[in-house]
Design an enzyme around this catalytic site. Structure first.
Site, PDB file in Angstrom:
ATOM      1  CG  ASN A   1      -0.198   0.310   2.508  1.00  0.00           C
ATOM      2  OD1 ASN A   1       0.381  -0.714   3.231  1.00  0.00           O
ATOM      3  ND2 ASN A   1      -0.271   1.608   3.126  1.00  0.00           N
ATOM      4  CB  CYS A   2       1.123   4.318  -1.729  1.00  0.00           C
ATOM      5  SG  CYS A   2      -0.380   4.768  -2.690  1.00  0.00           S
ATOM      6  CB  ILE A   3      -0.385   8.012   1.206  1.00  0.00           C
ATOM      7  CG1 ILE A   3       1.083   8.359   1.481  1.00  0.00           C
ATOM      8  CG2 ILE A   3      -1.431   8.983   1.758  1.00  0.00           C
ATOM      9  CD1 ILE A   3       1.359   9.683   1.217  1.00  0.00           C
ATOM     10  CB  THR A   4      -4.581   7.015  -1.009  1.00  0.00           C
ATOM     11  OG1 THR A   4      -3.898   7.116  -2.369  1.00  0.00           O
ATOM     12  CG2 THR A   4      -4.268   8.466  -0.462  1.00  0.00           C
ATOM     13  NE  ARG A   5      -2.807   5.825  -5.718  1.00  0.00           N
ATOM     14  CZ  ARG A   5      -1.974   6.205  -7.118  1.00  0.00           C
ATOM     15  NH1 ARG A   5      -1.824   5.367  -7.972  1.00  0.00           N
ATOM     16  NH2 ARG A   5      -1.528   7.191  -7.111  1.00  0.00           N
TER      17      ARG A   5
END
Length: 518
Positions: free
Chosen positions: A462-466
């Site tokens: 995951n990254c910040i939002t996804r």
């Protein structure tokens, strides 16, 4: 040979790893900003209690403690990149990165000594040298940490299970990773000084464009255009931490990249310093561009979507859009709202990026000097209102003007081309109740089932939002079921790879998915 799709995904993954050190710099930067502002003479004149000896000592102590993070940015990048890029054993990768970075800087120190190029400490910054962790070495900034992190990650994934002859068995497996990393970094440290001058020259040439009057257009618009591909962090790091962002001489010391120079002016020199006049040249590439988006353009875009949606859907759409706008204003996360139109109306997204770029140039021409890394309303209050000589009023004026323009462009485009923004479909599921109620276990169960079950899921990140998930077969994905998980969108950026957008709660969703797959 690396396939094109694999290379693209690796590049995206590399961009995500940069979030780890940047994620630390942002909140610490806010602490430095507050403590730095409160010890300025003009603030003490306004608020007498700040002049109290104990209060002043506490604020200076906080600033001193927090500054250790910024004094060791390359080491943060070494650890962050190693952690993010390694697949096998992230712990040993980080350990190898630390040993590798220490090896790199001491090797360059030896090179400087042997070649007679070691400068006197008083003038070392003027000739591209710096003191890192007590070692005088070449100033290669965050690039040295990034290279070390990549080497450590490679060594981890390739050699963490290495078997050696019995006589050397003690050094087998994980123990071999830092040893191999040290050996590679000795070679790099010995060769780097020879190629660094050429590399600096290339970046300096590129900086001619970035540092020009229209430079902010390319940095701001470029960031928006890179977001759908997950490469905006790589783009930002280019001018924030390398010669592409310029070199700045402040109080006799040379700083490479926008962020190190801004750290010195903002947190050490202050508004009363002669170097404060440099701030507009630095901030024009930083958070004030993001503030233009989060504080002004996003409310305008959301309003246009609300006005253009079907009347029967407005209650649900209103709740969703308010959440998305607040997510950006308070958390600096823009992808959820941007993903509502980027893939269904790419030309409209391009127009949006152009508007952001034009706004960035206008802010620069107006001499606005607001912000640090993040573009939240808190950052505006701290770095815009608390500090003097920031010209924050022009950010408001330009932001409001562009917000009006953006509203009419979006509303016209949505109606004219019947763009299916939220609420314009005859029937659609906009229910994110599971996310709102933090029922992450249920979300994870839906995600796993929608993606074809455990056996179809190869890797989850995951990254910040996804969520970023590798799949064996994308043809078995149940899109309708996936929408019921509370995501704000999903797409397939590469073969056998899906991105599912959840916003700032994505880390909790990721943890729940990991547990569901265990």
């Amino acid at each position: 040979m690396i396939k094109k799709g694999d290379f693209g995904e690796s590049l995206q993954k590399f961009g995500r790893t940069l979030l780890l050190p940047i994620g630390v710099l942002a909140p610490v930067g806010m602490i430095l900003g507050i403590s730095g502002a409160f010890v300025q003479p003009y603030m003490i004149e306004k608020f007498a209690f700040l002049g109290n000896e104990n209060v002043n000592a506490i604020l200076i102590s906080i600033r001193t403690i927090a500054s250790v993070i910024f004094d060791n940015i390359p080491l943060l990048f070494a650890m962050g990149v190693a952690y993010g890029m390694s697949k096998k054993d992230k712990g040993i990768s980080v350990f190898a990165a630390v040993t590798g970075y220490l090896t790199l800087i001491i090797t360059m120190n030896v090179w400087l000594t042997l070649t007679g190029k070691m400068a006197d400490p008083e003038i070392m910054t003027q000739v591209g040298q710096i003191n890192v962790l007590g070692i005088q070495t070449m100033n290669i900034s965050a690039a040295g940490g990034i290279v070390t992190g990549l080497v450590a990650a490679w060594a981890t994934d390739k050699f963490y299970n290495l078997e050696l002859p019995t006589a050397f068995a003690f050094f087998s497996g994980k123990k071999s990773v830092p040893i191999i990393t040290i050996g590679v970094m000795i070679l790099i440290g010995a060769l780097l000084p020879f190629v660094w001058e050429v590399f600096v020259l290339v970046l300096t040439k590129f900086s001619v464009v970035i540092l020009s009057t229209v430079g902010p257009f390319f940095t701001a618009a470029g960031e928006r255009l890179f977001i759908p591909f997950g490469l905006h962090h790589v783009w930002n790091a280019l001018f924030r931490f390398t010669e592409a962002g310029g070199s700045y001489v402040i109080d006799g010391e040379t700083f490479v990249g926008v962020v190190p120079a801004m750290n010195e002016v903002l947190f050490n020199q202050g508004p009363n310093s002669e170097y404060w006049s440099m701030m507009p040249d630095l901030t024009r590439f930083m958070a004030q561009q993001q503030m233009l988006v989060t504080l002004f353009l996003f409310p305008a875009i959301a309003l246009a979507m609300y006005k253009a949606c079907r009347v029967e859907n407005r209650i649900e759409v209103k709740s969703m859009l308010i959440t998305l706008v607040l997510t950006a204003m308070l958390g600096n996360v823009t992808e959820p709202l941007e993903f509502t139109f980027v893939f269904i109306a790419p030309l409209l997204y391009l127009a949006y990026a152009v508007i952001v770029g034009i706004g960035a140039v206008l802010l620069s021409l107006a001499g606005v000097a607001v912000g640090y890394i993040r573009g939240t309303v808190f950052d505006f209050a701290i770095f815009g209102l608390l500090y003097e000589k920031t010209n924050w009023i022009f950010l408001v004026i330009i932001g409001l003007g562009l917000a009006v323009v953006t509203y009419f462009i979006f509303y016209w485009a949505i109606i004219k081309f019947d763009i299916k923004t939220p609420g314009r479909e005859e029937s659609q599921n906009m229910d994110n109740t599971l996310i709102k109620e933090k029922r992450y276990t249920e979300v994870a169960e839906i995600v796993v089932e929608a993606l074809g079950g455990k056996e179809n899921i190869e890797n989850v990140e995951n990254c910040i939002t996804r969520l970023r998930i590798d799949l064996k077969d994308i043809n078995v994905v149940n899109k309708e079921l996936l929408e019921k998980s509370g995501c704000t969108g999903f797409f397939f950026p590469a073969a056998k790879h899906i991105h599912v957008v959840y916003g700032p709660q994505v880390e909790f969703v990721r943890n729940a998915v990991d547990e569901a797959l265990a």
